[in-house]
Motif scaffolding. Structure first.
Motif, PDB file in Angstrom:
ATOM      1  N   GLY A  61       0.786  -1.232   0.000  1.00  0.00           N
ATOM      2  CA  GLY A  61       0.000   0.000   0.000  1.00  0.00           C
ATOM      3  C   GLY A  61       0.815   1.278   0.000  1.00  0.00           C
ATOM      4  O   GLY A  61       0.263   2.369  -0.018  1.00  0.00           O
ATOM      5  N   LEU A  62       2.137   1.165   0.022  1.00  0.00           N
ATOM      6  CA  LEU A  62       2.943   2.385   0.166  1.00  0.00           C
ATOM      7  C   LEU A  62       2.935   3.257  -1.086  1.00  0.00           C
ATOM      8  O   LEU A  62       2.955   4.472  -1.007  1.00  0.00           O
ATOM      9  N   LEU A  69       7.604   5.397  -6.442  1.00  0.00           N
ATOM     10  CA  LEU A  69       7.878   4.798  -5.135  1.00  0.00           C
ATOM     11  C   LEU A  69       7.958   5.908  -4.092  1.00  0.00           C
ATOM     12  O   LEU A  69       8.127   7.076  -4.439  1.00  0.00           O
ATOM     13  N   THR A  70       7.865   5.536  -2.821  1.00  0.00           N
ATOM     14  CA  THR A  70       8.056   6.555  -1.780  1.00  0.00           C
ATOM     15  C   THR A  70       9.554   6.917  -1.760  1.00  0.00           C
ATOM     16  O   THR A  70      10.402   6.118  -2.180  1.00  0.00           O
ATOM     17  N   GLN A  91      11.661  -4.021   6.807  1.00  0.00           N
ATOM     18  CA  GLN A  91      12.551  -2.873   7.058  1.00  0.00           C
ATOM     19  C   GLN A  91      11.851  -1.590   6.618  1.00  0.00           C
ATOM     20  O   GLN A  91      11.888  -0.568   7.326  1.00  0.00           O
ATOM     21  N   ILE A  92      11.220  -1.645   5.453  1.00  0.00           N
ATOM     22  CA  ILE A  92      10.620  -0.421   4.918  1.00  0.00           C
ATOM     23  C   ILE A  92       9.386  -0.017   5.723  1.00  0.00           C
ATOM     24  O   ILE A  92       9.177   1.174   5.990  1.00  0.00           O
ATOM     25  N   THR A  96       9.256   3.406   7.647  1.00  0.00           N
ATOM     26  CA  THR A  96       8.147   4.314   7.331  1.00  0.00           C
ATOM     27  C   THR A  96       7.536   4.822   8.640  1.00  0.00           C
ATOM     28  O   THR A  96       7.284   6.029   8.803  1.00  0.00           O
ATOM     29  N   ALA A  97       7.319   3.905   9.575  1.00  0.00           N
ATOM     30  CA  ALA A  97       6.761   4.296  10.877  1.00  0.00           C
ATOM     31  C   ALA A  97       7.715   5.247  11.599  1.00  0.00           C
ATOM     32  O   ALA A  97       7.299   6.230  12.212  1.00  0.00           O
TER      33      ALA A  97
END
Ligand code: FAD
Ligand code: FES
Ligand code: FES
Lengths: 142, 288
Positions: A61-62, A69-70, A91-92, A96-97
């Motif tokens: 969902g990113l 891409l983010t 990891q991503i 992200t958090a």
């Protein structure tokens, strides 16, 4: 849905979202990290029934399929933040958090936050480098 | 894992009704982190799981006669991030920050931690050092028991069938009291402790020891208070060598287990070393 089903099974088998990986199955490795109402948890320890009424974010969902891409994902690619890739979705999601909680972390803060995400390939330096690069504004779509 | 019926309850009363209805076949679930693993391994196979997650009255942190009350369903992460807890005692925040990883702390609860009663867990030693009490509810009423005495054996507490842990209460801290929590773990940062010590100390105006608490994790079948060490220091004018001498006494109080985190012999020695270091750091003006 059977009550004993874990969130990782619901995602991977029930919904076909195989981006979330399962490594240790006991909450230690971080391969299954997803965000539930923004909080990172281990999908291997969480009963699927717990997420009823919540928002669950996974690697799928990113960013939209056609991109972009983010910035964080982009930095993992540019800085060699992965090799085999099995740990990468976790990891991503964890990073992200982190960047939502603390957009400009120090190297030590990155290491502390990412402590529970194991990687057998990269030796971690490249992961930390990728996250710090994203935090410094690199990787944003031009 | 054997499947089960999951009952999401909205209150403690509802949970207690279900525990009464299903008896031995019912089991409470809070964060589920330990219970899921135990069910996965077939160690616990309840037919009915009573999920406390939506029982909001069991969640949150508040003031309680000068001290604080942390209700059972509060996650470790909520404790660690609470300004209320930080104002009450920064050492408590530091101890909760040491539990596993953020992922686990986001899901696991203080009540689940205490009732799970693994002697290697982080909250018990510091909560013992701060004289915590727990409130236990049943259909008959409520009882408050000191945490010192709550743990019975490995994975066993005084919480009986048909009861639930509602909250943890911590008394007001007398001005001048300093506390510390040390977690010794030679393997990785996110591991369980090989040995841990929670300690509190208050010196009088004349430098004598007015109040002292020493509690250890991973040192015995349950988290323990080191009463002999405390007794040797109480009322004394403390010096470093006196602390080292008192710390020797802890060897007779511990009863550790050989495991992957160290042999019993090693842990006994580490209990002495870390008891001494924790108390010396408090004497030297460390701690919070
Ligand atoms: C990978 C991993 C690493 C960990 N590392 C550490 C560590 O380093 N330090 C540490 O301190 N802890 C550690 N833990 C333990 C963790 O902190 C949790 O506290 C613990 O697992 C249980 O919390 P829970 O809320 O998930 O409880 P659950 O799993 O839901 O329940 C555990 C037990 O408590 C009972 N229970 C739960 N709530 C209540 C209640 N209110 N009243 C009565 N009974 C109740 C349940 O019936 C069950 O028997 C770790 C756990 C995992 C999975
Ligand atoms: S698979 Fe969930 S933490 Fe390792
Ligand atoms: S890239 Fe292979 S385990 Fe991390």
């Amino acid at each position: 849905m059977p009550a004993h089903r874990r969130l990782v099974d619901l995602l991977r088998e029930g919904l076909g979202l195989t981006g979330t990986k399962e490594g240790c199955s006991v909450g230690v490795c971080g391969a299954c990290a997803v965000l539930v109402d923004g909080d990172m948890v281990s999908a291997c320890l969480m009963p699927a029934i717990f997420v009823d009424g919540t928002s669950v974010e996974t690697i799928e969902g990113l960013s939209p399929p056609e991109g972009p891409l983010t910035p964080l994902q982009e930095c993992f690619i540019r800085h060699g933040g992965f090799q085999c890739g099995i740990c990468t979705p976790g990891q991503i999601m964890a990073a992200t958090a982190l960047l939502r909680d603390n957009p400009h972390p120090t190297e030590l803060e990155v290491k502390r936050w990412m402590m529970g995400n194991l990687c057998r390939c990269t030796g971690y330096y490249k992961i930390v480098e990728s996250i710090l690069a994203a935090a410094s504004g690199e990787g944003a779509p031009s | 894992m054997r499947t089960f019926d999951y009952h999401a309850v909205g209150s403690a009363a509802e949970a207690l009704d279900l525990l009464a209805q299903y008896g031995e076949d019912a089991h409470l679930m809070a964060g589920g982190t330990s219970l899921m693993l135990m069910m996965e391994q077939g160690l616990i196979q309840p037919g009915h799981v009573v999920g406390l997650r939506s029982a909001n009255e069991l969640r949150g942190i508040g003031a309680s006669s000068g001290g604080i009350e942390i209700r059972a369903l509060t996650t470790h992460r909520e404790v660690e991030r609470s300004s209320h807890v930080r104002d009450y005692c920064p050492t408590l925040v530091e101890a909760f920050e040491r539990i596993a990883t953020i992922r686990i702390r986001n899901q696991a609860t203080i009540g689940g931690n205490l009732v799970h009663a693994d002697p290697a867990q982080d909250p018990p030693p510091i909560l013992l050092a701060l004289d915590a009490e727990v409130v236990i509810q049943s259909k008959i009423g409520e009882r408050t028991v000191p945490l010192d005495g709550f743990f019975r054996d490995y994975f066993e507490t005084v919480v009986e069938e048909g009861e639930l842990l509602a909250s943890v209460r911590l008394p007001a801290i007398v001005a001048g009291t300093k506390s510390t929590y040390v977690k010794f773990l030679p393997r990785t940062e996110d591991d369980y402790a090989t040995l841990s010590v929670g300690a509190a100390l208050r010196l009088g105006a004349d430098g004598s020891c007015e109040h002292v608490r020493v509690a250890l994790g991973s040192a015995a079948p349950t988290p323990i208070r080191a009463r002999k060490v405390e007794a040797a220091l109480q009322g004394q004018r403390l010096t470093g060598p006196m602390i080292d001498e008192a710390a020797e006494l802890v060897r007779d109080e511990v009863d550790p287990l050989d495991d992957v985190r160290g042999s019993a012999k090693y842990k006994r020695e580490m209990a002495r070393v870390w008891t001494g270091r924790a108390l010396r750091s408090l004497l030297d003006g460390g701690g919070k």
